[in-house]
Design a protein around this motif. Structure first.
Motif, PDB file in Angstrom:
ATOM      1  N   GLN A 122      39.822  34.557  42.682  1.00 59.55           N
ATOM      2  CA  GLN A 122      39.648  35.359  41.804  1.00 59.55           C
ATOM      3  C   GLN A 122      38.021  34.360  40.885  1.00 59.55           C
ATOM      4  N   LYS A 123      36.904  35.844  40.698  1.00 61.51           N
ATOM      5  CA  LYS A 123      35.994  35.159  39.929  1.00 61.51           C
ATOM      6  C   LYS A 123      36.553  35.068  38.303  1.00 61.51           C
ATOM      7  N   LYS A 124      36.032  33.755  38.028  1.00 65.43           N
ATOM      8  CA  LYS A 124      35.668  33.244  36.711  1.00 65.43           C
ATOM      9  C   LYS A 124      34.554  34.541  35.434  1.00 65.43           C
ATOM     10  N   LEU A 125      35.110  34.950  34.988  1.00 62.73           N
ATOM     11  CA  LEU A 125      34.016  35.870  34.156  1.00 62.73           C
ATOM     12  C   LEU A 125      32.920  35.053  33.606  1.00 62.73           C
ATOM     13  N   LEU A 126      31.977  35.433  33.389  1.00 63.00           N
ATOM     14  CA  LEU A 126      30.669  34.600  33.078  1.00 63.00           C
ATOM     15  C   LEU A 126      30.164  35.241  31.288  1.00 63.00           C
ATOM     16  N   GLY A 127      31.965  35.456  30.483  1.00 64.71           N
ATOM     17  CA  GLY A 127      31.093  35.912  28.993  1.00 64.71           C
ATOM     18  C   GLY A 127      30.896  37.002  28.907  1.00 64.71           C
ATOM     19  N   GLU A 128      31.314  38.760  30.374  1.00 60.88           N
ATOM     20  CA  GLU A 128      30.741  39.663  30.545  1.00 60.88           C
ATOM     21  C   GLU A 128      32.011  40.653  30.730  1.00 60.88           C
ATOM     22  N   VAL A 129      32.428  41.735  30.571  1.00 60.46           N
ATOM     23  CA  VAL A 129      34.014  42.479  30.537  1.00 60.46           C
ATOM     24  C   VAL A 129      33.136  43.777  32.046  1.00 60.46           C
ATOM     25  N   GLU A 130      33.536  43.502  33.199  1.00 60.03           N
ATOM     26  CA  GLU A 130      33.188  43.729  34.563  1.00 60.03           C
ATOM     27  C   GLU A 130      34.193  45.354  34.255  1.00 60.03           C
ATOM     28  N   LYS A 304      28.241  35.274  41.813  1.00 61.16           N
ATOM     29  CA  LYS A 304      29.068  34.104  42.609  1.00 61.16           C
ATOM     30  C   LYS A 304      29.442  34.910  43.802  1.00 61.16           C
ATOM     31  N   THR A 305      29.275  36.155  44.757  1.00 65.87           N
ATOM     32  CA  THR A 305      29.560  37.175  44.382  1.00 65.87           C
ATOM     33  C   THR A 305      27.925  38.167  45.510  1.00 65.87           C
ATOM     34  N   ASP A 306      27.825  38.567  46.359  1.00 58.69           N
ATOM     35  CA  ASP A 306      26.971  39.261  47.126  1.00 58.69           C
ATOM     36  C   ASP A 306      26.738  40.481  47.051  1.00 58.69           C
ATOM     37  N   GLY A 307      28.257  41.354  46.820  1.00 58.89           N
ATOM     38  CA  GLY A 307      27.837  42.857  46.658  1.00 58.89           C
ATOM     39  C   GLY A 307      29.122  43.211  46.075  1.00 58.89           C
ATOM     40  N   ILE A 308      29.446  44.483  46.107  1.00 61.78           N
ATOM     41  CA  ILE A 308      30.441  45.267  45.913  1.00 61.78           C
ATOM     42  C   ILE A 308      30.814  45.927  47.325  1.00 61.78           C
ATOM     43  N   LEU A 309      32.735  46.086  47.583  1.00 63.05           N
ATOM     44  CA  LEU A 309      32.983  46.330  48.654  1.00 63.05           C
ATOM     45  C   LEU A 309      33.774  47.615  48.186  1.00 63.05           C
ATOM     46  N   GLY A 310      32.823  49.283  48.345  1.00 63.35           N
ATOM     47  CA  GLY A 310      33.424  50.517  47.895  1.00 63.35           C
ATOM     48  C   GLY A 310      34.543  50.522  48.513  1.00 63.35           C
ATOM     49  N   LEU A 311      35.738  51.063  48.076  1.00 59.59           N
ATOM     50  CA  LEU A 311      37.219  51.399  48.920  1.00 59.59           C
ATOM     51  C   LEU A 311      38.103  52.768  48.392  1.00 59.59           C
TER      52      LEU A 311
END
Length: 548
Positions: A122-130, A304-311
């Motif tokens: 689980q990735k901590k929010l950095l004040g933004e809504v993804e 804290k991540t390097d990209g997106i995993l498209g599923l």
């Protein structure tokens, strides 16, 4: 006068039935049969039936079972139907992911197909809504990367490695996993996103606008860059592609997300290494994005991540590519833990699908999105029904999107829900209009340790979906913990937002906050979506990366 030569009917026999006396019916009936000869019409001696008491018992038993079956079978049938409806509409059993001895046998029966299991963090929010739901746009509207720049930086692969950082638990955020790309394989943390088509990694080609990321950027070799004529290039460029380009040496793409962020890059093909659920290692060449220009909120959320995993269901999504190569069945599942520790798991393949426990609904198709959609027929807050808020036939469309932190309702449905929540007022919980974290927040009189402390003031959300069975719906109940989020200052806020600006404004989006505590399965082979309650605990034997 005509004479009738036809002989009149002759009596050939007589059967005499004697009823038992009224005061003793147990004696039964008496049956006596006589036959008459054609010659002298003399009665023959009586032919007695089998013993009267025995035959009476047989006849009585047959009548008894006939009457019982006539009355019991309808009741039994109605009971079975009621049991099926109850199982379909009521509570779910708790599914636990376990490795059984028969797993290897199932894999052998599937031939070369495997199942891949990934831990989630689980990735901590950095004040933004993804919010993702990406779509490809015309890349000609922005500068494109030249082949010369790619060649100049692709001579070596950085051999350094970084130990992965697991995601924080509080506050609630997106979930990510890790994959290994390149030769030698290198780890990358990727946000899991069922609403996006393309898997992409931040890429040093060189990178013109990238976030810091968790690992050094991927560095492609010239041989890794996909040419313009590749079939996957047609997939990503779609209608924006006007003609074949003889002078183009790469396939450019641009993705625009629903939160107005974007990613630009080129397509690359390289080795992907995967941990099979039985502990062995597999690798295959796949197509993904070498992303060198990120804009908008992506620059903040990729800390804290390097990209997106498209599923998604798209042909270029990673599961679809592996399925086309015959490595897996095109089935994916994810389970986001509802516990304070977060985490969960993701799998490709169908070995861990609990077919008998899961609630299935049909998958809808869309010409606009390759996301996973189904049809909702009713939404209620407790017993109070919520309008869909669109000009339709009383039904709505819902997208399951792990790339969205929160859940989104259509404007009419959102306004209904907020009006229902206005009724919540007590000495322990009051509305706080000054909190800007989310639009709707409450302040508790006493410090909150968790959402469970104030859950009694709220009611569950009930979502009903159309199923393949006539007049039968499937229900997904979301408890208060599935739509409320605790703010760092101690307030509790509504984790459902107004989706009027998303696409055409008529679609519901189920985000991470509402999918926790259940295993969700997207079966692209049979075109159906399912879910079942689960603790989302990953077996210890699969929680350790093999290549770190």
């Amino acid at each position: 006068m005509e004479v009738n030569h036809n002989p009149s009917p002759q009596l050939t026999g007589v059967v005499i039935i004697t009823l038992p006396p009224p005061d003793d019916p147990s004696l039964g009936k008496t049956i006596t049969a006589y036959t008459l000869s054609n010659d002298d019409q003399t009665p023959t001696p009586p032919v007695n039936s089998p013993p009267l008491a025995s035959q009476n018992r047989n006849i009585s038993a047959q009548n008894f079972f006939y009457k019982i079956s006539k009355s019991v079978l309808p009741i039994l049938g109605i009971s079975l139907i009621a049991l099926y409806l109850w199982v379909s509409l009521s509570g779910e059993t708790l599914f636990e992911l376990r490795f059984e001895n028969g797993d290897d046998d199932r894999r052998e029966n599937n031939g070369s197909q495997s199942t891949f299991l990934f831990p989630l963090y689980q990735k901590k929010l950095l004040g933004e809504v993804e919010l993702k739901l990406g779509r490809f746009v015309d890349s000609e509207s922005r500068p494109v990367l030249t082949t010369g720049k790619l060649v100049s930086v692709a001579s070596k692969v950085d051999a350094s490695s970084v130990v992965p950082v697991k995601g924080n638990i509080y506050p609630d955020g997106l979930y990510y996993t890790y994959l290994h790309f390149g030769s030698p394989p290198r780890p990358y943390f990727l946000d899991i996103d069922t609403g996006s088509d393309l898997t992409w990694i931040q890429c040093d080609a060189p990178c013109t606008s990238c976030a810091k990321g968790a690992h050094p950027f991927y560095k492609p070799a010239e041989a890794n860059i996909i040419p313009h004529r590749d079939s996957y290039c047609f997939e990503v460029q779609g209608s924006q592609r006007t003609k074949y380009c003889d002078t183009c040496h790469q396939c450019d793409y641009e993705i625009e997300y629903a939160d107005h962020s974007s990613s630009m890059g080129v397509l690359a093909r390289d080795e992907l290494y995967l941990n099979i659920a039985n502990g062995s290692l597999a690798h295959s060449k796949v197509v993904f994005g070498c992303a060198y220009d990120q804009q908008g909120m992506l620059l903040n959320t990729l800390g804290k991540t390097d990209g997106i995993l498209g599923l998604s269901k798209a042909k270029i999504s990673l599961p679809s590519q592996l399925a086309r190569q015959g490595i897996i069945k095109n089935v994916i599942g994810h389970c986001l833990a509802a516990s304070a520790n977060g985490g969960g798991y993701l799998f490709f393949g169908d070995d861990f699908v609990p077919h008998q426990q899961i609630s299935w609904v049909p998958m809808l198709h869309s010409n606009v999105l390759n996301a996973y959609r189904t049809e909702t027929v009713k939404i209620s807050y407790g017993r109070r029904q919520i309008r869909f808020g669109n000009e339709g036939n009383g039904r709505g469309s819902l997208v399951f999107d792990t790339g969205s932190t929160y859940t989104y309702f259509t404007e009419g449905a959102y306004n209904d829900l907020v009006s229902f929540l206005d009724d919540i007022s007590s000495e322990s919980l009051v509305r706080n209009m000054s909190d800007s974290f989310l639009p709707v927040c409450w302040q508790a009189k006493a410090p909150l340790r968790s959402i469970e402390d104030i859950a009694q003031f709220f009611k569950p959300l009930n979502l009903e979906f159309r199923s393949n069975w006539w007049a039968v719906t499937k229900k997904l109940q979301i408890p208060p913990e599935g739509y409320l989020v605790r703010h760092s200052i101690g307030n509790v806020c509504l984790g459902i937002l107004n989706g009027r600006k998303l696409h055409d404004g008529s679609t519901f989006i189920l985000g991470d906050i509402s999918m926790r505590g259940r295993l969700f399965v997207y079966d692209n082979v049979n075109e159906k979506i399912g879910w079942v309650r689960s603790d989302c605990a990953l077996p210890q034997s699969s929680a350790t990366p093999l290549l770190f």
